[in-house]
Design a protein around this motif. Structure first.
Motif, mmCIF file in Angstrom:
data_model
loop_
_atom_site.group_PDB
_atom_site.id
_atom_site.type_symbol
_atom_site.label_atom_id
_atom_site.label_comp_id
_atom_site.label_asym_id
_atom_site.label_seq_id
_atom_site.Cartn_x
_atom_site.Cartn_y
_atom_site.Cartn_z
ATOM 1 N N VAL A 272 0.920 -1.211 0.031
ATOM 2 C CA VAL A 272 0.040 -0.071 -0.066
ATOM 3 C C VAL A 272 0.947 1.241 -0.191
ATOM 4 C CG1 VAL A 272 -1.749 1.168 1.187
ATOM 5 C CG2 VAL A 272 -1.990 -1.251 0.981
ATOM 6 N N MET A 273 2.040 1.150 0.675
ATOM 7 C CA MET A 273 2.664 2.366 0.841
ATOM 8 C C MET A 273 3.774 2.678 -0.215
ATOM 9 S SD MET A 273 1.468 4.139 3.616
ATOM 10 C CE MET A 273 3.032 4.948 4.138
ATOM 11 N N ALA A 274 4.469 1.638 -0.822
ATOM 12 C CA ALA A 274 5.600 1.729 -1.644
ATOM 13 C C ALA A 274 5.028 2.196 -3.009
ATOM 14 C CB ALA A 274 6.368 0.455 -1.757
ATOM 15 N N VAL A 275 3.992 1.719 -3.476
ATOM 16 C CA VAL A 275 3.630 1.978 -5.008
ATOM 17 C C VAL A 275 2.107 2.304 -4.963
ATOM 18 C CG1 VAL A 275 3.201 -0.297 -5.483
ATOM 19 C CG2 VAL A 275 3.584 1.158 -7.497
ATOM 20 N N LYS A 276 1.689 3.287 -5.736
ATOM 21 C CA LYS A 276 0.265 3.615 -5.920
ATOM 22 C C LYS A 276 -0.420 2.569 -6.417
ATOM 23 C CE LYS A 276 -2.659 7.540 -7.208
ATOM 24 N NZ LYS A 276 -2.758 8.777 -8.054
ATOM 25 N N ASP A 277 -0.429 2.163 -7.764
ATOM 26 C CA ASP A 277 -1.086 1.085 -8.564
ATOM 27 C C ASP A 277 -0.114 0.163 -8.700
ATOM 28 O OD1 ASP A 277 -2.675 -0.251 -10.287
ATOM 29 O OD2 ASP A 277 -3.216 1.350 -11.401
ATOM 30 N N LEU A 278 -0.235 -1.053 -7.870
ATOM 31 C CA LEU A 278 0.583 -2.228 -7.484
ATOM 32 C C LEU A 278 0.387 -3.215 -8.970
ATOM 33 C CD1 LEU A 278 2.364 -3.672 -5.797
ATOM 34 C CD2 LEU A 278 0.709 -4.998 -4.961
ATOM 35 N N ILE B 37 12.219 -9.884 -12.137
ATOM 36 C CA ILE B 37 11.120 -9.181 -11.523
ATOM 37 C C ILE B 37 10.838 -9.137 -10.067
ATOM 38 C CG2 ILE B 37 8.535 -9.382 -11.821
ATOM 39 C CD1 ILE B 37 8.700 -10.883 -14.305
ATOM 40 N N ASN B 38 11.313 -10.279 -9.632
ATOM 41 C CA ASN B 38 11.406 -10.191 -7.823
ATOM 42 C C ASN B 38 12.458 -9.346 -7.389
ATOM 43 O OD1 ASN B 38 9.384 -12.038 -7.421
ATOM 44 N ND2 ASN B 38 10.798 -13.843 -7.602
ATOM 45 N N ASP B 39 13.450 -8.896 -8.199
ATOM 46 C CA ASP B 39 14.497 -7.835 -7.489
ATOM 47 C C ASP B 39 13.734 -6.550 -7.535
ATOM 48 O OD1 ASP B 39 16.404 -9.487 -7.263
ATOM 49 O OD2 ASP B 39 17.345 -9.125 -9.344
ATOM 50 N N VAL B 40 12.895 -6.307 -8.219
ATOM 51 C CA VAL B 40 12.083 -5.030 -8.451
ATOM 52 C C VAL B 40 10.908 -4.973 -7.359
ATOM 53 C CG1 VAL B 40 10.828 -3.396 -9.587
ATOM 54 C CG2 VAL B 40 13.053 -4.417 -10.622
ATOM 55 N N THR B 41 10.030 -6.179 -7.480
ATOM 56 C CA THR B 41 8.808 -6.251 -6.951
ATOM 57 C C THR B 41 8.839 -6.521 -5.209
ATOM 58 O OG1 THR B 41 8.421 -8.477 -7.318
ATOM 59 C CG2 THR B 41 7.578 -6.791 -8.960
ATOM 60 N N ARG B 42 9.972 -6.939 -4.775
ATOM 61 C CA ARG B 42 10.207 -7.262 -3.379
ATOM 62 C C ARG B 42 10.238 -5.963 -2.426
ATOM 63 N NH1 ARG B 42 14.065 -11.723 -4.787
ATOM 64 N NH2 ARG B 42 13.213 -13.515 -4.371
ATOM 65 N N ALA B 43 10.836 -4.979 -2.933
ATOM 66 C CA ALA B 43 10.503 -3.582 -2.215
ATOM 67 C C ALA B 43 9.118 -3.093 -2.322
ATOM 68 C CB ALA B 43 11.336 -2.731 -3.034
ATOM 69 N N TRP B 44 8.074 -3.714 -3.048
ATOM 70 C CA TRP B 44 6.826 -3.237 -3.139
ATOM 71 C C TRP B 44 5.915 -4.247 -2.177
ATOM 72 C CZ3 TRP B 44 6.399 -3.229 -9.047
ATOM 73 C CH2 TRP B 44 7.349 -2.007 -9.492
ATOM 74 N N GLY B 45 6.626 -5.242 -1.425
ATOM 75 C CA GLY B 45 6.019 -6.227 -0.512
ATOM 76 C C GLY B 45 5.245 -7.215 -1.538
ATOM 77 N N LEU B 46 5.779 -7.465 -2.758
ATOM 78 C CA LEU B 46 5.155 -8.578 -3.762
ATOM 79 C C LEU B 46 6.138 -9.478 -4.088
ATOM 80 C CD1 LEU B 46 2.605 -7.710 -6.332
ATOM 81 C CD2 LEU B 46 4.781 -8.812 -7.076
ATOM 82 N N GLU B 47 5.703 -10.710 -4.264
ATOM 83 C CA GLU B 47 6.719 -11.789 -4.848
ATOM 84 C C GLU B 47 6.118 -12.465 -5.938
ATOM 85 O OE1 GLU B 47 9.383 -15.255 -3.058
ATOM 86 O OE2 GLU B 47 8.085 -14.448 -1.647
#
Length: 311
Positions: free
Chosen positions: A69-75, A114-124
């Motif tokens: 919710v906090m790291a990216v607006k439109d996940l 892809i995971n290298d980028v999305t892990r910072a968004w709380g997504l795997e």
């Protein structure tokens, strides 16, 4: 449920009953189940010049609801764009045969990137499956490698307004000298043609001159930029051309433009030919390193409007 109290985030609540204070608390629901989406098939040019339609299926889950919710607006949109960009970069570096034979290996590499980028968004991302829909054009060194010459020949016939039989038979219709030079460059060389006393101009000069009939006021208003092309010739030398779409109906010619160009583009003569024949896209050429840009990349991407006009 991620709850904000007076704008400050609290510890995630739920599942189950959650007590909220009216007018003070706001919340956002987060689905922690595994979800999936597909990257729509898109046209890509491989390292050996093949054009193929490739898509992918991606499965992912959220492991940290607060970060999502906090790291990216439109996940969802951010994840789709990340997957598509990673797929494009990975395939542009490989020949067609390697893409077809090592789809599983490429899929595993895409998963890590892809995971290298999305892990910072709380997504795997749990799974990526690459899907080669179709091969639209074989590699340039394949049996269909002469299709480029036939495309250029049709382009020359369009400008001359002549029939196929006149050029196929070797007789050129009468016209201005620059038109004859352009046709002599784009038609396949014949053994019975006599060599002229003066050397032929570079192919790039004829191709850029071929842009002139497609320039218009609408194209100028849509692009509104001036380009300088530094074209590397097979002999090792370099020629400079310009495409000015800032005023009037636009103009194209040899040398540097009168005003300072918005961007300077460096590429090989073969890549310029592939761009004008729509066998290579500006973005794909840039990402594969075949097109070097000095200036704003967004302005270079407006060349797509010029290529669409030629189509």
């Amino acid at each position: 449920m991620v709850v904000f109290r007076l704008g400050r985030i609290r510890t995630p609540q739920g599942p189950g009953m959650v007590l909220l204070l009216p007018f003070i608390d706001s919340f956002q629901r987060v689905d922690l189940r595994t979800r999936a989406f597909n990257v729509p098939p898109c046209k890509l040019a491989s390292k050996d010049g093949a054009v193929l339609s490739v898509g992918a299926d991606v499965q992912f889950r959220i492991w940290d609801p607060v970060l999502s919710v906090m790291a990216v607006k439109d996940l969802n949109t951010a994840t789709r764009m990340t997957a598509q960009n990673a797929m494009t970069k990975a395939l542009l570096k490989r020949p067609l045969r390697e893409i077809q034979q090592e789809k599983l290996k490429i899929s595993d590499q895409l998963l890590l990137e892809i995971n290298d980028v999305t892990r910072a968004w709380g997504l795997e991302v749990d799974r990526v499956e690459l899907a080669v829909e179709a091969v639209l054009q074989p590699p340039q060194d394949g049996p269909a490698g002469s299709s480029l010459d036939s495309t250029l020949q049709q382009l020359a016939l369009h400008f001359l307004g002549g029939g196929v039989s006149s050029v196929a038979g070797g007789a050129l219709p009468p016209g201005p000298a620059d038109t004859l030079e352009m046709v002599s460059e784009v038609e396949p060389p014949a053994s019975h043609c006599s060599a002229g006393p003066s050397p032929k101009p570079p192919v790039a000069e004829g191709l850029l001159t071929a842009l002139q009939p497609f320039l218009s006021d609408a194209l100028v208003s849509q692009v509104g930029a001036c380009y300088q092309f530094n074209v590397g010739l097979p002999s090792g030398s370099q020629s400079t051309y310009f495409l000015d779409l800032t005023s009037g109906q636009g103009k194209v010619g040899h040398g540097v433009p009168d005003d300072t160009p918005d961007v300077v583009v460096e590429l090989a003569e073969a890549d310029l030919r592939a761009l004008l024949c729509r066998e290579l896209r500006p973005l794909g050429a840039y990402m594969s390193g075949r097109l070097k840009v000095k200036g704003d990349l967004a302005v270079v991407m407006k060349l797509e409007a010029v290529l669409r006009a030629m189509k």
